[in-house]
Structures are given as structure tokens and as C-alpha cells.
Write a protein that holds these residues in place. Structure first.
Motif, short mmCIF file in Angstrom:
data_model
loop_
_atom_site.label_atom_id
_atom_site.label_comp_id
_atom_site.label_asym_id
_atom_site.label_seq_id
_atom_site.Cartn_x
_atom_site.Cartn_y
_atom_site.Cartn_z
N LEU A 257 -12.45 10.54 -0.26
CA LEU A 257 -11.75 9.46 0.38
C LEU A 257 -10.36 9.07 -0.33
N ALA A 258 -10.60 9.19 -1.84
CA ALA A 258 -9.42 9.08 -2.63
C ALA A 258 -8.32 9.99 -2.28
N ILE A 259 -8.79 11.36 -2.31
CA ILE A 259 -7.89 12.43 -1.88
C ILE A 259 -7.22 12.37 -0.62
N VAL A 260 -7.84 11.94 0.52
CA VAL A 260 -7.28 11.78 1.81
C VAL A 260 -6.43 10.51 1.67
N ALA A 261 -6.73 9.28 0.92
CA ALA A 261 -5.85 8.25 0.95
C ALA A 261 -4.22 8.67 0.17
N ALA A 262 -4.67 9.63 -0.82
CA ALA A 262 -3.61 10.00 -1.53
C ALA A 262 -2.70 10.84 -0.73
N MET A 263 -3.41 11.67 0.44
CA MET A 263 -2.58 12.38 1.31
C MET A 263 -1.76 11.69 2.18
N CYS A 264 -2.57 10.43 2.75
CA CYS A 264 -2.06 9.47 3.52
C CYS A 264 -0.57 9.03 3.43
N VAL A 265 -0.91 8.49 1.98
CA VAL A 265 0.67 7.93 1.24
C VAL A 265 1.41 8.87 1.19
N ALA A 266 1.26 10.14 0.87
CA ALA A 266 1.97 11.11 0.67
C ALA A 266 2.99 11.35 2.08
N ALA A 267 2.00 11.44 3.22
CA ALA A 267 2.54 11.64 4.56
C ALA A 267 3.27 10.53 4.93
N TRP A 268 3.03 9.29 4.44
CA TRP A 268 3.88 8.22 4.92
C TRP A 268 5.49 8.27 4.23
N PHE A 269 5.42 8.74 2.93
CA PHE A 269 6.74 8.67 2.37
C PHE A 269 7.42 9.85 2.27
N LEU A 270 6.71 11.11 2.67
CA LEU A 270 7.56 12.23 2.62
C LEU A 270 7.66 12.94 4.08
N PRO B 136 9.67 13.65 7.46
CA PRO B 136 10.94 13.85 7.68
C PRO B 136 11.67 12.66 8.33
N LYS B 137 12.71 12.17 7.77
CA LYS B 137 13.50 11.22 8.44
C LYS B 137 14.18 11.52 9.84
N GLY B 138 14.32 10.55 10.58
CA GLY B 138 15.09 10.82 11.95
C GLY B 138 14.41 10.10 12.93
N GLU B 139 14.43 10.38 14.32
CA GLU B 139 13.99 9.59 15.19
C GLU B 139 12.46 9.82 15.69
N TRP C 252 5.88 11.75 13.33
CA TRP C 252 5.30 12.65 12.25
C TRP C 252 4.27 11.87 11.47
N ARG C 253 4.43 10.56 11.10
CA ARG C 253 3.61 9.61 10.39
C ARG C 253 2.11 9.38 10.89
N SER D 245 1.01 11.09 13.40
CA SER D 245 0.29 12.40 13.46
C SER D 245 -0.47 12.83 12.29
N LEU D 246 0.25 12.74 11.29
CA LEU D 246 -0.21 13.56 9.90
C LEU D 246 -1.61 12.53 9.42
N ILE D 247 -1.28 11.38 9.56
CA ILE D 247 -2.26 10.24 9.08
C ILE D 247 -3.52 10.51 9.91
N LEU D 248 -3.24 10.62 11.39
CA LEU D 248 -4.37 10.68 11.91
C LEU D 248 -5.40 11.71 11.79
N ALA D 249 -4.57 13.07 11.62
CA ALA D 249 -5.22 14.27 11.41
C ALA D 249 -5.82 14.22 10.18
N PHE D 250 -5.27 13.66 9.18
CA PHE D 250 -5.84 13.48 7.73
C PHE D 250 -7.45 12.71 8.07
N ILE D 251 -7.29 11.53 8.65
CA ILE D 251 -8.32 10.65 8.59
C ILE D 251 -9.42 11.22 9.70
N SER D 252 -9.25 12.01 10.69
CA SER D 252 -10.14 12.54 11.64
C SER D 252 -10.81 13.66 10.91
#
Length: 75
Positions: free
Chosen positions: A11-24, A26-29, A34-35, A37-44
Motif C-alpha cells: 500500500l505504501a509503494i502504491v501510494a508513493a506511485m500515485c503521488v509520483a503520477a500526480w506530480f510527474l 505530463p503538462k498539457g490539456e 494522464w493522472r 488513468s495512472l492512478i486508476l491503473a495503480f489502484i486496480s
């Protein structure tokens, strides 16, 4: 064999990956896409691993051998 605390380590590893996906992400429309999709994939993936891990850690049905001779069964 893995212990029960593996769930919290995962759980700690997945939470760290979700935080990294939130901040890292790609910027844009499409940043929200992206956020999400990545967080949903990690949690799933974590939920699938968690359910499988718990089913093996605490099985509901005890395995039985049918090939044991009559005199050696302990039931």
C-alpha cells in the motif's frame, strides 16, 4: 512466506506511485486524463494483488487429499 505486513508495504509503494503520477504527469490539456488513468491503473493492480494475496493467506476452504488410504485419514 510473506507475512501480513506485506499488505501495508504494498500500500505504501502504491501510494508513493500515485503521488509520483500526480506530480510527474505530463503538462498539457490531457494532464487530468494522464493522472486519472495512472492512478486508476495503480489502484486496480493493487486491489487485484491484495485480493489474491488475502485469499492465499487466509483460505476459506481447507484443501483435502482424496488419494489418502482409509486408515490414514485424520477426520
Amino acid at each position: 512466506m510473506a507475512k501480513g505486513y506485506s499488505v501495508f508495504v504494498g500500500l505504501a509503494i502504491v501510494a508513493a506511485m500515485c503521488v509520483a503520477a500526480w506530480f510527474l504527469s505530463p503538462k498539457g490539456e490531457n494532464q487530468t486524463t494522464w493522472r486519472s488513468s495512472l492512478i486508476l491503473a495503480f489502484i486496480s493492480c493493487y486491489l487485484m494483488w491484495f485480493i489474491t494475496f488475502m485469499a492465499q493467506l487466509h483460505p476459506l476452504i481447507e484443501p483435502r487429499r482424496t488419494t489418502v488410504r482409509e486408515g490414514f485419514q485424520f477426520e
